[in-house]
Scaffold this motif. Structure first.
Motif, PDB file in Angstrom:
ATOM      1  N   ASN A 266       0.819  -1.209   0.000  1.00 59.18           N
ATOM      2  CA  ASN A 266       0.000   0.000   0.000  1.00 59.18           C
ATOM      3  C   ASN A 266       0.856   1.263   0.000  1.00 59.18           C
ATOM      4  OD1 ASN A 266      -2.602  -0.943  -0.210  1.00 59.18           O
ATOM      5  ND2 ASN A 266      -2.939  -1.097   1.986  1.00 59.18           N
ATOM      6  N   HIS A 406      -9.220  -2.354  -5.523  1.00 58.56           N
ATOM      7  CA  HIS A 406      -8.538  -1.266  -4.823  1.00 58.56           C
ATOM      8  C   HIS A 406      -7.243  -0.860  -5.499  1.00 58.56           C
ATOM      9  CE1 HIS A 406      -5.936  -4.251  -2.356  1.00 58.56           C
ATOM     10  NE2 HIS A 406      -6.639  -4.962  -3.208  1.00 58.56           N
ATOM     11  N   THR A 410      -5.801   2.931  -6.975  1.00 58.91           N
ATOM     12  CA  THR A 410      -4.572   3.650  -6.607  1.00 58.91           C
ATOM     13  C   THR A 410      -3.660   3.847  -7.816  1.00 58.91           C
ATOM     14  OG1 THR A 410      -3.550   1.566  -5.869  1.00 58.91           O
ATOM     15  CG2 THR A 410      -4.653   2.915  -4.206  1.00 58.91           C
ATOM     16  N   THR A 430     -11.011   1.556  -2.446  1.00 61.35           N
ATOM     17  CA  THR A 430      -9.739   1.531  -1.724  1.00 61.35           C
ATOM     18  C   THR A 430      -9.926   1.176  -0.252  1.00 61.35           C
ATOM     19  OG1 THR A 430      -9.903   3.929  -1.428  1.00 61.35           O
ATOM     20  CG2 THR A 430      -8.552   3.142  -3.254  1.00 61.35           C
TER      21      THR A 430
END
Length: 455
Positions: A266, A406, A410, A430
């Motif tokens: 992440n 998700h 991003t 997300t």
């Protein structure tokens, strides 16, 4: 310098017709704090639920995936309570029981880690999830359980102990309070989670488990290494000395008070932003040693034109705004592919991403989705047998579809740093692993003017 911390607890606001991805108006200078690793949080939750006493997870991820795992364990009779903070989870094991319903959402860790746990329950447990989850492969885990004499059935039908096991959600597990264990062959070519799910519960099987992977390829090996390490950390004896064979001895799982590492994957879009916009982005709390695939980010971003250093627990990436294409095998870290693909679309030379055929079975077919959406923005991205070839082209604004994935969202935000007019459809997805993403992204950019995005 901007300090960026995750919102806790938080849920991204509904984005209506889409979230206008902000364009970076200048070089970045930000320090980002990402929440706990989803992969570690959900593995540690399973082990805490099967432990010999109460345990604590500190710094646990609170996101849709993690909360679905918590809910699933609670439905089986495990007590999970928040401590002084939302990220502190206190787990008290209890007798596993059915009947129960487990909602998997789109979480691969829930749909693949909890069936072996449910097999230890006394009663029937039904699993289902989001529409998109109903096409994700489940067959190897369920066939493996069936080979261990666990009752497995499809949909609403009664569980069976013979015949072909279901291959997708929904399905049912009929637990008898114990699992015989023994030996099982599993083809984990489509996902390393098939191996991890069975290994995590194996110490509680009467005979333990010897698992042999029979496929030609095994993706995301660092995630299996992660599973082996967390098992050893709680006192479970695991022999992985032979390639593609794991032996877990039966025994006690020790309760622990443990801190969860930040989610390095992440962190990827934030660190990659330094290459796109120029400047420096730091991620605090970076472990010195880790089994997370995200540990590859430093080398990958350096190969693509950045400069990465790790010192005193801070990963620092500095970029000039120029991105280089790469030819890279991401077999061990497929979850980084959307971030690397977005960078490749902005690079000055072509890129080839290899070893990621298994991404076709993730939240969506990520290879098809990335090729489609990069092309939608004017780029050139072509699927290969096991990856993507991306040839940079001038990009333009458009709606970037996320397919409830998700990492697609991003990667779109990363493209939007340079391409005005990128609108991210369903950015709220997300929340699966990174709640509060849009606020964190905006705060990262606060040190530079934010162009093109209208609020």
């Amino acid at each position: 310098m901007t300090d960026v911390r995750p919102d806790s607890p938080a849920t991204p606001a509904a984005d209506g017709d889409g979230w206008p991805a902000p364009v970076a108006g200048g070089p970045l200078d930000a320090t980002v704090e990402v929440p706990g690793s989803k992969s570690l949080t959900n593995r540690l939750l399973v082990l805490a639920a099967l432990a010999d006493g109460p345990g604590v997870l500190r710094g646990a991820l609170r996101s849709r995936d993690a909360d679905l795992m918590v809910a699933g364990l609670r439905s089986l009779g495990v007590e999970v309570a928040e401590g002084d903070a939302a990220s502190e989870l206190r787990v008290t094991p209890g007798p596993l029981r059915g009947p129960a319903e487990v909602d998997c959402g789109l979480a691969g860790t829930v749909m693949r880690f909890l069936p072996p746990v449910a097999a230890l329950a006394d009663g029937t447990v039904r699993f289902d999830g989001d529409e998109g989850a109903r096409v994700r492969p489940m067959g190897p885990v369920l066939a493996g359980l069936q080979a261990l004499d666990v009752g497995v059935g499809a949909g609403e039908g009664g569980p069976v102990t013979s015949g072909r096991a279901p291959t997708t959600l929904p399905f049912t597990i009929r637990g008898r309070g114990h699992v015989r264990g023994g030996s099982v062959d599993v083809d984990a070519s489509a996902s390393s989670q098939f191996v991890s799910g069975l290994l995590l519960a194996a110490a509680r099987f009467d005979q333990g488990l010897t698992l042999r992977h029979t496929g030609r390829t095994l993706p995301s090996m660092p995630h299996i290494d992660m599973t082996v390490q967390v098992l050893r950390d709680v006192g479970v004896v695991v022999d992985d000395s032979r390639a593609s064979i794991w032996r877990v001895e039966p025994g006690t799982i020790a309760a622990r008070d443990v801190r969860v590492e930040p989610d390095l994957s992440n962190a990827g879009p934030f660190l990659a932003a330094a290459l796109v916009a120029g400047g420096t982005v730091r991620v605090a709390g970076w472990p010195t040693t880790t089994t997370q695939p995200g540990a590859m980010l430093g080398d990958l971003l350096t190969a693509m034109g950045g400069h990465a250093t790790l010192a005193d627990g801070v990963m620092t990436v500095t970029g000039t705004g120029e991105v280089r294409g790469v030819d890279v095998d991401l077999h061990a870290a497929g979850e980084l592919a959307p971030t690397i693909a977005a960078l490749a679309a902005l690079a000055g030379s072509p890129s080839r991403l290899r070893g990621i055929a298994h991404l076709r079975g993730h939240e969506t077919d990520r290879l098809a989705a990335l090729a489609s959406e990069i092309t939608r923005l004017g780029g050139q991205a072509e699927e290969t047998r096991d990856g993507l070839v991306i040839t940079p082209r001038p990009l333009h604004g458009a709606t970037f579809r996320t397919y409830h994935d998700h990492r697609m969202a991003t990667s779109a935000a990363l493209l939007g740093l340079r391409v005005p007019g990128v609108v991210v459809q369903d950015v709220a997805t997300t929340a699966k692993t990174l709640p509060g993403f849009t606020g964190m992204w905006d705060r990262m950019l606060a040190g530079a003017s934010v162009g093109a995005a209208t609020r």
